[in-house]
Design a protein around this motif. Structure first.
Motif, PDB file in Angstrom:
ATOM      1  N   GLU A 394     -75.869  34.989   7.395  1.00  0.00           N
ATOM      2  CA  GLU A 394     -77.097  34.243   7.679  1.00  0.00           C
ATOM      3  C   GLU A 394     -77.188  32.955   6.880  1.00  0.00           C
ATOM      4  N   LEU A 395     -76.196  32.696   6.030  1.00  0.00           N
ATOM      5  CA  LEU A 395     -76.180  31.471   5.234  1.00  0.00           C
ATOM      6  C   LEU A 395     -75.046  30.533   5.636  1.00  0.00           C
ATOM      7  N   THR A 396     -74.336  30.855   6.682  1.00  0.00           N
ATOM      8  CA  THR A 396     -73.202  30.036   7.094  1.00  0.00           C
ATOM      9  C   THR A 396     -73.277  29.730   8.587  1.00  0.00           C
ATOM     10  N   GLY A 397     -72.485  28.758   9.001  1.00  0.00           N
ATOM     11  CA  GLY A 397     -72.364  28.443  10.426  1.00  0.00           C
ATOM     12  C   GLY A 397     -73.366  27.444  10.946  1.00  0.00           C
ATOM     13  N   GLY A 398     -74.114  26.766  10.069  1.00  0.00           N
ATOM     14  CA  GLY A 398     -75.083  25.783  10.537  1.00  0.00           C
ATOM     15  C   GLY A 398     -74.412  24.558  11.135  1.00  0.00           C
ATOM     16  N   THR A 399     -75.105  23.922  12.072  1.00  0.00           N
ATOM     17  CA  THR A 399     -74.591  22.695  12.691  1.00  0.00           C
ATOM     18  C   THR A 399     -75.463  21.479  12.378  1.00  0.00           C
ATOM     19  N   PHE A 400     -76.682  21.696  11.892  1.00  0.00           N
ATOM     20  CA  PHE A 400     -77.608  20.615  11.545  1.00  0.00           C
ATOM     21  C   PHE A 400     -78.614  21.218  10.568  1.00  0.00           C
ATOM     22  N   THR A 401     -79.021  20.436   9.561  1.00  0.00           N
ATOM     23  CA  THR A 401     -79.917  20.967   8.538  1.00  0.00           C
ATOM     24  C   THR A 401     -81.207  20.170   8.472  1.00  0.00           C
ATOM     25  N   LEU A 402     -82.317  20.887   8.331  1.00  0.00           N
ATOM     26  CA  LEU A 402     -83.645  20.305   8.140  1.00  0.00           C
ATOM     27  C   LEU A 402     -84.090  20.622   6.714  1.00  0.00           C
ATOM     28  N   ASN A 403     -84.415  19.598   5.961  1.00  0.00           N
ATOM     29  CA  ASN A 403     -84.758  19.769   4.541  1.00  0.00           C
ATOM     30  C   ASN A 403     -86.175  19.264   4.299  1.00  0.00           C
ATOM     31  N   ASN A 404     -87.091  20.197   4.049  1.00  0.00           N
ATOM     32  CA  ASN A 404     -88.486  19.845   3.801  1.00  0.00           C
ATOM     33  C   ASN A 404     -88.721  19.755   2.299  1.00  0.00           C
ATOM     34  N   TYR A 405     -88.345  18.618   1.695  1.00  0.00           N
ATOM     35  CA  TYR A 405     -88.554  18.463   0.260  1.00  0.00           C
ATOM     36  C   TYR A 405     -89.981  18.019  -0.060  1.00  0.00           C
ATOM     37  N   GLY A 406     -90.815  17.828   0.955  1.00  0.00           N
ATOM     38  CA  GLY A 406     -92.213  17.500   0.718  1.00  0.00           C
ATOM     39  C   GLY A 406     -92.969  18.599  -0.004  1.00  0.00           C
ATOM     40  N   VAL A 407     -92.451  19.850   0.070  1.00  0.00           N
ATOM     41  CA  VAL A 407     -93.130  20.950  -0.622  1.00  0.00           C
ATOM     42  C   VAL A 407     -93.068  20.764  -2.132  1.00  0.00           C
ATOM     43  N   PHE A 408     -92.175  19.912  -2.621  1.00  0.00           N
ATOM     44  CA  PHE A 408     -92.086  19.638  -4.055  1.00  0.00           C
ATOM     45  C   PHE A 408     -92.950  18.454  -4.465  1.00  0.00           C
ATOM     46  N   GLY A 409     -93.718  17.921  -3.518  1.00  0.00           N
ATOM     47  CA  GLY A 409     -94.643  16.844  -3.839  1.00  0.00           C
ATOM     48  C   GLY A 409     -94.017  15.465  -3.900  1.00  0.00           C
ATOM     49  N   VAL A 410     -92.868  15.268  -3.238  1.00  0.00           N
ATOM     50  CA  VAL A 410     -92.207  13.957  -3.239  1.00  0.00           C
ATOM     51  C   VAL A 410     -92.280  13.357  -1.842  1.00  0.00           C
ATOM     52  N   ASP A 411     -92.230  12.034  -1.805  1.00  0.00           N
ATOM     53  CA  ASP A 411     -92.382  11.324  -0.536  1.00  0.00           C
ATOM     54  C   ASP A 411     -91.073  11.148   0.210  1.00  0.00           C
ATOM     55  N   GLY A 412     -89.997  10.862  -0.516  1.00  0.00           N
ATOM     56  CA  GLY A 412     -88.751  10.545   0.166  1.00  0.00           C
ATOM     57  C   GLY A 412     -87.535  10.956  -0.630  1.00  0.00           C
ATOM     58  N   SER A 413     -86.382  10.934   0.018  1.00  0.00           N
ATOM     59  CA  SER A 413     -85.129  11.296  -0.626  1.00  0.00           C
ATOM     60  C   SER A 413     -83.989  10.817   0.259  1.00  0.00           C
ATOM     61  N   THR A 414     -82.793  10.785  -0.329  1.00  0.00           N
ATOM     62  CA  THR A 414     -81.581  10.515   0.450  1.00  0.00           C
ATOM     63  C   THR A 414     -80.735  11.779   0.391  1.00  0.00           C
ATOM     64  N   PRO A 415     -80.892  12.669   1.341  1.00  0.00           N
ATOM     65  CA  PRO A 415     -80.235  13.975   1.265  1.00  0.00           C
ATOM     66  C   PRO A 415     -78.715  13.877   1.376  1.00  0.00           C
ATOM     67  N   ILE A 416     -78.031  14.831   0.753  1.00  0.00           N
ATOM     68  CA  ILE A 416     -76.582  14.953   0.880  1.00  0.00           C
ATOM     69  C   ILE A 416     -76.288  15.888   2.039  1.00  0.00           C
ATOM     70  N   ILE A 417     -75.415  15.472   2.930  1.00  0.00           N
ATOM     71  CA  ILE A 417     -75.108  16.255   4.129  1.00  0.00           C
ATOM     72  C   ILE A 417     -74.477  17.578   3.739  1.00  0.00           C
ATOM     73  N   ASN A 418     -74.895  18.633   4.421  1.00  0.00           N
ATOM     74  CA  ASN A 418     -74.381  19.973   4.179  1.00  0.00           C
ATOM     75  C   ASN A 418     -73.022  20.119   4.865  1.00  0.00           C
ATOM     76  N   HIS A 419     -71.954  19.888   4.133  1.00  0.00           N
ATOM     77  CA  HIS A 419     -70.595  19.929   4.694  1.00  0.00           C
ATOM     78  C   HIS A 419     -70.345  21.281   5.369  1.00  0.00           C
ATOM     79  N   PRO A 420     -69.722  21.301   6.570  1.00  0.00           N
ATOM     80  CA  PRO A 420     -69.083  20.208   7.314  1.00  0.00           C
ATOM     81  C   PRO A 420     -69.953  19.631   8.431  1.00  0.00           C
ATOM     82  N   GLU A 421     -71.266  19.725   8.302  1.00  0.00           N
ATOM     83  CA  GLU A 421     -72.145  19.195   9.332  1.00  0.00           C
ATOM     84  C   GLU A 421     -72.074  17.671   9.372  1.00  0.00           C
ATOM     85  N   ALA A 422     -72.759  17.086  10.357  1.00  0.00           N
ATOM     86  CA  ALA A 422     -72.692  15.642  10.532  1.00  0.00           C
ATOM     87  C   ALA A 422     -73.980  14.939  10.151  1.00  0.00           C
ATOM     88  N   ALA A 423     -75.073  15.680   9.928  1.00  0.00           N
ATOM     89  CA  ALA A 423     -76.341  15.013   9.627  1.00  0.00           C
ATOM     90  C   ALA A 423     -77.323  15.989   9.004  1.00  0.00           C
TER      91      ALA A 423
END
Length: 484
Positions: A394-423
């Protein structure tokens, strides 16, 4: 007469090659049943309780708590058979004849193993990592080793430098300085390479690991004692005039605390490092008015008897719709074939913070689900991850990742792609801000969306189109009705 059978660390799946011993669930001398969990280990994916395929009396354990063991290394030995009570667990094991006779009375299942290893994941109350890796285990009484084929030792087939004489050195005994040629108590290829590069004779190194295993730190200490310095080390500076009296600083305090990059933290470090090395990523971002999206969610959740829909589920539904329009971002790069592989299904990963650290559970076939289905599955996976029950699959095989870092109270970020995905799409916090709405200044709920993408799979036009599609649906969620 009882037969002593060895149980080795099984293949835990998903390409995992090692695990860390977290907690032993049995002691030497205990009676175990077939498929009874005997040890809790931590892999790079999850906590795992490993059951033993044999029933009988535990005669020896290998690896203390906190030790890293490779797949195939021995975990424990079990005396099985009708005469297990007579044979006992071996010298110093401390098993009573009554306990052994309990094994014989366990019935046919206590005589033979099931032949397979059923792995259960997680524990009800995970022990904090730092407390786990520092809990020593000392065997009661004399050594608990039980004779078994080849003296019960794990042998390294690597040649060693220097030394004379014959014989082999087992992991179960520390090297005391006598030269033994051919076999040494070391498993890791990295340790052997470091010893070779620094001219350390492994036959003269005393192992500090479990059962006398030679660790990297042992080799580095031996090299330092021999006066070896890496080629890249700077030359020592000329001695400066001695300053006035000063309080001595303990070496450990000056060096700082060291936290091993193992288990989950090590897996995260390896994957993010690989992403930075291999993927030429770029980022773009946009602010969006999420006022109508929040209103739509409130309307959904006010329906009598309806299951609650999370905001993350609505964003996930928008992402799956956007990926249908821009399939280049649901892909991966086959570097060996020099091809971009467009993937037919969307397996949506989402970042979840847990007591063990950040993990990315994966919602399988997210493109086939509506907002309610996505909300239910995200909730289930999040709960399983936080309780330590989530499986490696259940932790492998993703093709695209959604990262909700707003829960930490921040406005923006430049996320690192979850290899080997494309975005990866990042979502900041939603906060009231001044916004021009229908030609007038108003206070609206605004969110920043950021997209990191692999520049090999698409150019800025495609990435910008995807991000604009998401932003438009956040601002006008009713438009999604055209695609439902």
């Amino acid at each position: 007469m009882a037969v002593v059978k060895e149980f080795a660390l099984p293949d835990l799946g998903e390409g995992l090659t090692e695990a860390q011993v977290v907690r032993w669930l049995v002691e030497v001398g205990d009676v175990v049943a077939v498929d009874q969990p005997v040890v809790e280990v931590e892999t790079a994916k999850a906590m795992v309780e490993v059951p033993c395929p044999y029933g009988g009396v535990v005669t020896a354990r290998f690896g203390e708590e906190g030790a890293e063991l490779p797949v195939g290394a021995p975990l424990l030995t079990v005396a099985v058979g009708d005469a297990a009570g007579e044979a006992g667990p071996g010298p110093g094991a401390g098993a009573s004849s009554g306990a052994a006779s309990g094994a014989a009375a366990a019935g046919p299942s206590a005589e033979e193993g099931s032949g397979n290893v059923l792995v259960g994941y997680g524990t009800g109350a995970p022990v904090p990592r730092r407390a786990r890796i520092r809990r020593p285990w000392a065997p009661p009484g004399p050594p608990q080793a039980v004779p078994r084929p080849d003296d019960g030792a794990v042998w390294s087939d690597a040649p060693v430098t220097g030394g004379a004489g014959g014989g082999r050195q087992a992991v179960g005994g520390a090297v005391t300085g006598g030269a033994v040629a051919g076999k040494v108590a070391v498993i890791s290829p990295l340790v052997r390479r470091i010893a070779r590069e620094r001219g350390v004779d492994l036959t003269r190194v005393r192992g500090s690991g479990p059962e006398g295993l030679i660790l990297r730190a042992d080799v580095e200490r031996a090299a330092a004692a021999a006066g070896f310095a890496p080629a890249s080390a700077p030359a020592p500076a000329s001695p400066a005039p001695a300053p006035g009296p000063a309080s001595p600083v303990p070496a450990s305090a000056a060096e700082g605390e060291r936290i091993p990059l193992r288990g989950l933290r090590g897996a995260v470090a390896e994957k993010l490092g690989r992403s930075r090395r291999e993927i030429p990523d770029a980022s773009c971002w946009v602010d969006a008015d999420a006022t109508e999206l929040l209103a739509a969610r409130r309307a959904m959740n006010e329906l009598p008897g309806a299951a609650k829909v999370s905001l993350l589920a609505l964003l996930a539904r928008i992402c799956t719709a956007a990926l249908a329009e821009f399939p280049e971002l649901n892909s991966r790069v086959d570097t060996e074939a020099q091809e971009i592989v467009l993937l037919p299904a969307v397996h949506l990963g989402f970042a979840a913070q847990t007591p063990r650290g950040l993990v990315v559970p994966v919602v399988r076939d997210a493109h086939t689900m509506g907002a309610a289905g996505l909300s239910a599955e995200i909730g289930r996976l999040t709960e399983a991850a936080r309780e330590g029950r989530i499986t490696p699959a259940e932790l492998t095989g993703g093709t695209f990742t959604l990262n909700n870092y707003g829960v930490f109270g921040v406005d923006g970020s430049t996320p690192i792609i979850n290899h080997p995905e494309a975005a990866m799409l990042g979502v900041g916090r939603i906060v009231p801000k001044p916004w021009v709405h229908q030609g007038e200044l108003a206070v609206r709920h605004v969110v920043q969306l950021s997209l990191a993408f692999d520049h090999r799979v698409c150019d800025g036009g495609t990435a910008g189109g995807f991000l604009r599609y998401v932003a438009d649906r956040v601002e006008r969620p009713a438009v999604l009705l055209r695609t439902l």
